[in-house]
Motif scaffolding. Structure first.
Motif, mmCIF file in Angstrom:
data_model
loop_
_atom_site.group_PDB
_atom_site.id
_atom_site.type_symbol
_atom_site.label_atom_id
_atom_site.label_comp_id
_atom_site.label_asym_id
_atom_site.label_seq_id
_atom_site.Cartn_x
_atom_site.Cartn_y
_atom_site.Cartn_z
ATOM 1 N N UNK A 21 1.840 -6.246 -12.318
ATOM 2 C CA UNK A 21 2.909 -6.796 -13.148
ATOM 3 C C UNK A 21 3.756 -7.841 -12.425
ATOM 4 N N UNK A 22 4.044 -7.600 -11.163
ATOM 5 C CA UNK A 22 4.978 -8.457 -10.440
ATOM 6 C C UNK A 22 4.358 -9.171 -9.252
ATOM 7 N N UNK A 23 3.053 -9.108 -9.106
ATOM 8 C CA UNK A 23 2.386 -9.655 -7.924
ATOM 9 C C UNK A 23 2.562 -11.150 -7.748
ATOM 10 N N UNK A 24 2.564 -11.893 -8.841
ATOM 11 C CA UNK A 24 2.710 -13.342 -8.717
ATOM 12 C C UNK A 24 4.130 -13.748 -8.378
ATOM 13 N N UNK A 25 5.088 -12.918 -8.716
ATOM 14 C CA UNK A 25 6.502 -13.228 -8.428
ATOM 15 C C UNK A 25 6.887 -12.862 -7.000
ATOM 16 N N UNK A 26 6.159 -11.916 -6.423
ATOM 17 C CA UNK A 26 6.433 -11.500 -5.052
ATOM 18 C C UNK A 26 5.557 -12.319 -4.104
ATOM 19 N N UNK A 27 5.932 -12.358 -2.885
ATOM 20 C CA UNK A 27 5.127 -13.061 -1.900
ATOM 21 C C UNK A 27 3.908 -12.248 -1.494
ATOM 22 N N UNK A 28 2.988 -12.905 -0.798
ATOM 23 C CA UNK A 28 1.787 -12.223 -0.330
ATOM 24 C C UNK A 28 2.120 -11.059 0.590
ATOM 25 N N UNK A 29 3.183 -11.227 1.344
ATOM 26 C CA UNK A 29 3.586 -10.183 2.284
ATOM 27 C C UNK A 29 3.929 -8.892 1.555
ATOM 28 N N UNK A 30 4.713 -8.981 0.494
ATOM 29 C CA UNK A 30 5.113 -7.788 -0.249
ATOM 30 C C UNK A 30 3.960 -7.187 -1.038
ATOM 31 N N UNK A 31 3.098 -8.033 -1.563
ATOM 32 C CA UNK A 31 1.941 -7.532 -2.309
ATOM 33 C C UNK A 31 1.029 -6.728 -1.389
ATOM 34 N N UNK A 32 0.797 -7.231 -0.190
ATOM 35 C CA UNK A 32 -0.060 -6.489 0.735
ATOM 36 C C UNK A 32 0.619 -5.223 1.244
#
Length: 66
Positions: A21-32
């Motif tokens: 849901x929010x992966x594109x709004x968060x940075x790669x760092x937070x997604x990982x």
């Protein structure tokens, strides 16, 4: 301790929902971090459950047998 068993599949599920849901709004760092955090938390809960069964005293009833 057995009542924590529902968290084992729930942590990765919540992580994938948050990333979906929010992966594109968060940075790669937070997604990982979220993607790795769910299975790590599930592993920790699994270890707690395993140790609670391994160090269970003989003769005591298990929580689900009460």
């Amino acid at each position: 301790m057995v009542n924590l068993a529902f968290l084992v599949p729930l942590f990765p599920l919540i992580g994938s929902i948050v990333n979906g849901l929010f992966g594109l709004r968060m940075g790669k760092d937070w997604v990982s971090r979220i993607a790795c955090g769910g299975p790590i938390l599930s592993f920790i809960v699994t270890l707690l459950l395993w140790f609670s069964l391994f160090f269970h005293h003989h003769g005591e009833a298990y929580p689900e047998q009460v």
